[in-house]
Design a protein around this motif. Structure first.
Motif, PDB file in Angstrom:
ATOM      1  N   UNK A  26       6.194   3.115 -16.665  1.00 35.42           N
ATOM      2  CA  UNK A  26       6.244   3.688 -15.321  1.00 35.42           C
ATOM      3  C   UNK A  26       4.855   3.652 -14.697  1.00 35.42           C
ATOM      4  N   UNK A  27       4.776   3.616 -13.357  1.00 38.00           N
ATOM      5  CA  UNK A  27       3.454   3.663 -12.726  1.00 38.00           C
ATOM      6  C   UNK A  27       2.855   5.056 -12.903  1.00 38.00           C
ATOM      7  N   UNK A  28       1.587   5.120 -13.271  1.00 40.42           N
ATOM      8  CA  UNK A  28       0.969   6.438 -13.437  1.00 40.42           C
ATOM      9  C   UNK A  28      -0.230   6.561 -12.511  1.00 40.42           C
ATOM     10  N   UNK A  29      -0.548   7.786 -12.147  1.00 45.99           N
ATOM     11  CA  UNK A  29      -1.740   8.050 -11.341  1.00 45.99           C
ATOM     12  C   UNK A  29      -1.763   7.297 -10.030  1.00 45.99           C
ATOM     13  N   UNK A 236      -1.719  -4.421 -12.140  1.00 44.61           N
ATOM     14  CA  UNK A 236      -2.225  -4.381 -10.763  1.00 44.61           C
ATOM     15  C   UNK A 236      -2.799  -5.730 -10.370  1.00 44.61           C
ATOM     16  N   UNK A 237      -3.501  -6.369 -11.301  1.00 45.43           N
ATOM     17  CA  UNK A 237      -4.116  -7.632 -10.929  1.00 45.43           C
ATOM     18  C   UNK A 237      -3.060  -8.697 -10.691  1.00 45.43           C
ATOM     19  N   UNK A 238      -1.886  -8.542 -11.265  1.00 52.23           N
ATOM     20  CA  UNK A 238      -0.821  -9.503 -10.998  1.00 52.23           C
ATOM     21  C   UNK A 238      -0.079  -9.131  -9.721  1.00 52.23           C
ATOM     22  N   UNK A 239       0.317  -7.880  -9.612  1.00 48.94           N
ATOM     23  CA  UNK A 239       1.214  -7.491  -8.527  1.00 48.94           C
ATOM     24  C   UNK A 239       0.485  -7.173  -7.233  1.00 48.94           C
ATOM     25  N   UNK A 240      -0.757  -6.740  -7.325  1.00 53.63           N
ATOM     26  CA  UNK A 240      -1.425  -6.230  -6.140  1.00 53.63           C
ATOM     27  C   UNK A 240      -1.056  -4.765  -5.972  1.00 53.63           C
ATOM     28  N   UNK A 241      -1.906  -4.057  -5.239  1.00 53.26           N
ATOM     29  CA  UNK A 241      -1.743  -2.613  -5.138  1.00 53.26           C
ATOM     30  C   UNK A 241      -0.417  -2.234  -4.486  1.00 53.26           C
ATOM     31  N   UNK A 242      -0.054  -2.988  -3.460  1.00 56.50           N
ATOM     32  CA  UNK A 242       1.130  -2.627  -2.684  1.00 56.50           C
ATOM     33  C   UNK A 242       2.396  -2.642  -3.530  1.00 56.50           C
ATOM     34  N   UNK A 243       2.656  -3.764  -4.189  1.00 52.68           N
ATOM     35  CA  UNK A 243       3.893  -3.868  -4.966  1.00 52.68           C
ATOM     36  C   UNK A 243       3.831  -2.943  -6.177  1.00 52.68           C
ATOM     37  N   UNK A 244       2.657  -2.838  -6.792  1.00 54.86           N
ATOM     38  CA  UNK A 244       2.522  -1.940  -7.950  1.00 54.86           C
ATOM     39  C   UNK A 244       2.936  -0.525  -7.586  1.00 54.86           C
ATOM     40  N   UNK A 245       2.500  -0.078  -6.418  1.00 53.93           N
ATOM     41  CA  UNK A 245       2.768   1.316  -6.084  1.00 53.93           C
ATOM     42  C   UNK A 245       4.217   1.526  -5.653  1.00 53.93           C
ATOM     43  N   UNK A 246       4.910   0.449  -5.233  1.00 54.25           N
ATOM     44  CA  UNK A 246       6.295   0.624  -4.814  1.00 54.25           C
ATOM     45  C   UNK A 246       7.281   0.356  -5.931  1.00 54.25           C
ATOM     46  N   UNK A 247       6.822  -0.311  -6.993  1.00 55.80           N
ATOM     47  CA  UNK A 247       7.754  -0.710  -8.038  1.00 55.80           C
ATOM     48  C   UNK A 247       8.175   0.477  -8.886  1.00 55.80           C
ATOM     49  N   UNK A 248       9.461   0.500  -9.232  1.00 56.09           N
ATOM     50  CA  UNK A 248       9.939   1.559 -10.118  1.00 56.09           C
ATOM     51  C   UNK A 248       9.409   1.321 -11.525  1.00 56.09           C
ATOM     52  N   UNK A 249       9.357   0.058 -11.926  1.00 55.58           N
ATOM     53  CA  UNK A 249       8.879  -0.299 -13.256  1.00 55.58           C
ATOM     54  C   UNK A 249       7.970  -1.511 -13.143  1.00 55.58           C
ATOM     55  N   UNK A 250       6.685  -1.297 -12.829  1.00 55.08           N
ATOM     56  CA  UNK A 250       5.789  -2.434 -12.546  1.00 55.08           C
ATOM     57  C   UNK A 250       5.704  -3.448 -13.682  1.00 55.08           C
TER      58      UNK A 250
ATOM     59  N   UNK B 117      11.164 -11.654   9.986  1.00 55.30           N
ATOM     60  CA  UNK B 117      11.761 -11.841   8.665  1.00 55.30           C
ATOM     61  C   UNK B 117      11.562 -10.640   7.754  1.00 55.30           C
ATOM     62  N   UNK B 118      10.948  -9.578   8.291  1.00 54.35           N
ATOM     63  CA  UNK B 118      10.611  -8.482   7.379  1.00 54.35           C
ATOM     64  C   UNK B 118      11.847  -7.804   6.808  1.00 54.35           C
ATOM     65  N   UNK B 119      12.966  -7.904   7.530  1.00 55.45           N
ATOM     66  CA  UNK B 119      14.161  -7.215   7.037  1.00 55.45           C
ATOM     67  C   UNK B 119      14.891  -7.910   5.906  1.00 55.45           C
ATOM     68  N   UNK B 120      14.678  -9.215   5.763  1.00 54.39           N
ATOM     69  CA  UNK B 120      15.552  -9.949   4.846  1.00 54.39           C
ATOM     70  C   UNK B 120      15.043 -10.000   3.414  1.00 54.39           C
ATOM     71  N   UNK B 121      13.798  -9.611   3.196  1.00 51.96           N
ATOM     72  CA  UNK B 121      13.232  -9.851   1.873  1.00 51.96           C
ATOM     73  C   UNK B 121      13.454  -8.714   0.886  1.00 51.96           C
ATOM     74  N   UNK B 122      13.841  -7.567   1.394  1.00 50.14           N
ATOM     75  CA  UNK B 122      13.921  -6.408   0.506  1.00 50.14           C
ATOM     76  C   UNK B 122      14.841  -6.655  -0.680  1.00 50.14           C
ATOM     77  N   UNK B 123      15.970  -7.296  -0.426  1.00 52.12           N
ATOM     78  CA  UNK B 123      16.939  -7.477  -1.512  1.00 52.12           C
ATOM     79  C   UNK B 123      16.360  -8.315  -2.652  1.00 52.12           C
ATOM     80  N   UNK B 124      15.418  -9.188  -2.316  1.00 51.67           N
ATOM     81  CA  UNK B 124      14.824 -10.014  -3.373  1.00 51.67           C
ATOM     82  C   UNK B 124      13.954  -9.176  -4.306  1.00 51.67           C
ATOM     83  N   UNK B 125      13.386  -8.104  -3.742  1.00 48.23           N
ATOM     84  CA  UNK B 125      12.568  -7.219  -4.568  1.00 48.23           C
ATOM     85  C   UNK B 125      13.442  -6.262  -5.353  1.00 48.23           C
ATOM     86  N   UNK B 126      14.455  -5.758  -4.682  1.00 48.41           N
ATOM     87  CA  UNK B 126      15.225  -4.652  -5.221  1.00 48.41           C
ATOM     88  C   UNK B 126      16.249  -5.095  -6.256  1.00 48.41           C
TER      89      UNK B 126
END
Lengths: 365, 401
Positions: A26-29, A236-250, B117-126
């Protein structure tokens, strides 16, 4: 009945597996952004210090588990209810770990399997091993320690070899980042995962070479801290800060990106395995701690009688405590902020101080 | 004791039954494997028209599927407000449940690209089935649906063909770069704009969607890479082509390998140099509110062809060629930079670099970065090295000269 004993390498393996458990997944901190790895490093000395406090209490009362010496130090009137407080918290924390594992399994692979089935299978395994006793459990830990290490090595190597790592995401560190890192290191990361080691106070009395508990434990805490730092830095170095912080399981997202020459890909199973193994050990230790404290407080001769009830409670609270993953995380935040610091840090430190004051002034009868 | 044993045996046998299968099992012959997804603007506002290219395994198993006569792919199209909705709606047309773990390509239609295109990509992440490393391309002057319908020579499944095409050209030519969903999301969440490679159809869909299209050596309808689409705030604003596109990739450090035709003395574009290694370092600083972009390119290559009479065994001549190579690269990068400034979109990643290295300075220019970027100056340094000349040194001279 022969007293069950565990050796230094087994203790070492147990602590490392316990620490890595869910903290790896899980993401921590979150507050510290791209400096998460720095906060883990900052929290590490605190974690070692906390372990030394547990260790010192253990050396003072080598035969007793936490609830035992709490009653000795604070007296029965305060010590008994205070120890009672540990039971629901330990069980709840165990059930939270189970929930996280179950949710990752469901959202990654088993989208149509009820969480009850997945969690029940894991709890059955936990109940089984606790029924076999702590010695068997420790030996299992010793084996799985190497499995986890080898899998971790393979995963990290492949992620790096796939050329996914971009160190730019980790640097540079600005003055603000240091401050953010420190504020998420204490108390958040300090407590989770390092403070959770409070469970080990129930395992330590089985240790056969008391002198070596210090070295084995401290080494294990440092190793697990470094492994966590490294893994989260890679994430973090792979995902970047943005995706890391949004991912449920980075870590899971990180590993799905691996594609070496269209040949080495889809290594998700390795992450899932790591999680299952880690959570198994973490939850077992939580359940064990809850069981033996209960047995101690209510004077049950054989703690094994309590394994099944505790397991069932953990199983049911794992999915009844929160209706969805979002509320599970929010609960966790409150739990981590208000309850865990009290039990993991405040009470042990208090015990430590009171004990030494009483000993110094000879206030023990 | 005996009764207990028997009880255990029955219990174990009962438990063994539960181990025989997965709760989630989905058999291969009950799945429709989706190889490509196309998303266009739907007929009603706010709706997506989602096109799925589904593999028909029996037709692809035999070599190229040409013998069996059946098409190796089929197309399903649905309209819905969400991508997932369209995906489920497709069950009305498909006999098997769509399966996405092997999706190779996502094509975004120009219509949807223009409206965002910002709306269409979410499903690829989720979703856990869709992969983040699916390649993304933008269809240019045509719809994503028609791109997915066209058969490609060599690869029996067109989506795989197109994803290999983008990989191939970004590896050796450099005007395009392969962007996958993961990178696209990272670009969208960053500052400024970004670029995504485009696809162009040559010919018409009606001919291309028939398998007979492939029964000729020079196919009637084909799909080629066509420049890069420039996005600003998730919306397509313009296209860049040729040297502008390659110069952009040069600044972004995305050049893997490419070819430059450089001047040899008086003879224009007479020497082909295969650039095998190129590294770009970027530093951004603010000087009194005006950004200065320091771009340092260092490239290495081999001479692969010459039609000039330059004596390549002469070191001085090689140095001259290196200078010409530097000049050409410089011109290309400057052209790309000016094009970016004209559009007023910072798709060259300068904003992100400033934010990363000087967050405090970034905060002062954050709000009007596009205008400030357009005023910025480029400080470009190129170092070119020619490392080899192939199997010959001096070129041959024909007798009439």
């Amino acid at each position: 009945m022969r007293k069950e004993v565990i050796g230094p390498s087994q203790l070492f393996a147990m602590i490392v597996l316990f620490e890595l458990g869910t903290a790896l997944v899980v993401p921590i901190g979150l507050k510290s952004g791209h400096a998460v790895w720095l906060s883990i490093l900052m929290a590490l000395p605190g974690g070692v210090l906390l372990y030394l406090i547990y260790y010192d209490l253990y050396r003072q009362f080598p035969e007793l588990i936490m609830s035992g010496y709490t009653q000795k130090i604070l007296g029965k009137a305060i010590g008994w209810p205070l120890s009672l407080l540990y039971i629901p918290v330990l069980m709840f924390n165990g059930s939270r770990n189970l929930r996280e594992a179950g949710d990752l399994l469901i959202s990654s692979t088993y989208d149509r399997t009820p969480i009850l089935v997945i969690n029940a299978i894991m709890v059955i395994a936990v109940m089984y091993i606790l029924n076999k006793g702590i010695e068997v459990f420790a030996r299992t830990a010793e084996i799985y320690f190497w499995i986890i290490m080898i899998m971790g090595l393979v995963c990290n190597f492949i992620v790096i070899a796939a050329g996914l790592v971009d160190v730019k995401h980790l640097f540079p560190l600005q003055a603000d980042d240091w401050w953010d890192a420190l504020s998420s290191a204490y108390p958040s990361i300090w407590i989770f995962p390092f403070g959770e080691l409070v469970c080990m106070t129930t395992v330590l009395p089985h240790f056969n070479k008391p002198r070596k508990a210090k070295r084995a434990g401290v080494m294990a805490v440092i190793l697990s801290g470094l492994l966590l730092t490294f893994t989260h830095a890679i994430e973090i170095s792979v995902l970047g800060e943005n995706i890391y912080s949004r991912a449920a399981f980075p870590i899971y997202t990180t590993i799905t990106l691996v594609n070496v020459a269209n040949f080495i890909q889809r290594l998700d199973a390795l992450v899932i395995l790591t999680l299952i193994i880690g959570v198994f050990f973490k939850m077992s230790i939580y359940c064990y701690a809850a069981t033996v404290i209960t047995a101690d407080l209510f004077k049950v001769q054989d703690y094994r009688k309590l394994v099944v009830p505790v397991g069932v409670i953990v199983l049911f609270s794992s999915f009844m405590s929160a209706e969805n993953y979002t509320s599970h995380l929010n609960e966790g935040r409150a739990f981590l902020k208000y309850i865990l610091p009290l039990l993991c840090a405040v009470i042990p430190i208090l015990l430590f101080l009171v004990h030494h004051v009483r000993k110094r002034f000879g206030w023990y009868r | 004791m005996k009764v207990k044993m028997r009880g255990c045996l029955i219990a174990y046998l009962g438990l063994a039954l539960s181990l025989t299968g997965c709760w989630n099992s989905r058999e291969l012959n009950e799945l429709a494997i989706v190889s490509g997804i196309g998303i266009d603007q739907g007929t009603k506002p706010g709706e997506y028209k989602v096109t799925f290219q589904v593999v028909i395994p029996s037709a692809t198993a035999t070599s190229q599927g040409a013998n069996s006569g059946a098409s190796p792919i089929t197309i399903y199209t649905s309209n819905d407000h969400t991508v997932f909705g369209a995906l489920r709606k497709t069950s009305k047309q498909a006999s098997r449940q769509l399966f996405f773990a092997h999706t190779q390509l996502l094509v975004l239609g120009e219509s949807i690209a223009k409206s965002g295109i910002s709306g269409v990509l979410d499903i690829f992440e989720r979703s856990h089935e869709l992969r983040l490393n699916t390649a993304v391309l933008i269809s240019r002057d045509t719809s994503a649906a028609s791109i997915l319908k066209v058969f490609t020579p060599q690869e029996s499944i067109p989506s795989i063909g197109l994803s290999k095409k983008i990989q191939n050209t970004s590896n050796v030519w450099g005007e395009n770069q392969r962007v996958d969903v993961f990178e696209l999301i990272n670009k969208m969440t960053g500052e400024g704009g970004f670029t995504v490679s485009g696809l162009r159809m040559i010919g018409n869909v009606e001919a291309g969607k028939k398998k007979s299209n492939l029964e000729q050596s020079d196919v009637e309808t084909t799909i080629t890479m066509g420049g890069q689409a420039v996005f600003k705030k998730g919306k397509l604003v313009t296209w860049i082509d040729g040297p502008e596109a390659r110069g952009t990739d040069w600044i972004l450090n995305k050049i893997i390998e490419t070819n430059v035709d450089i001047d040899a003395g008086e003879q224009k574009k007479a020497v082909a140099v295969n650039v095998l290694l190129s590294r770009t370092g970027v530093k951004v600083e603010l000087r009194e509110g005006i950004p200065v972009f320091h771009v340092n390119v260092s490239e290495e290559g081999n001479i692969n062809e010459t039609k000039s009479s330059v004596d390549l065994s002469n070191t001085e001549e090689i140095i001259k060629l290196e200078e010409a190579m530097e000049k050409l690269t410089k011109a290309e990068i400057e052209q790309a930079f000016q094009a970016a400034q004209q559009t007023g979109v910072d798709y060259l990643n300068f904003g992100n670099e400033l934010k990363r290295t000087h967050p405090n300075a970034w905060r002062t220019v954050e709000n009007e970065w596009d205008q400030i970027f357009a005023k910025g100056t480029l400080d470009l340094k190129v170092e070119a090295y020619i490392r080899g000349t192939g199997m010959r040194l001096a070129p041959f001279m024909s007798p009439e000269k």
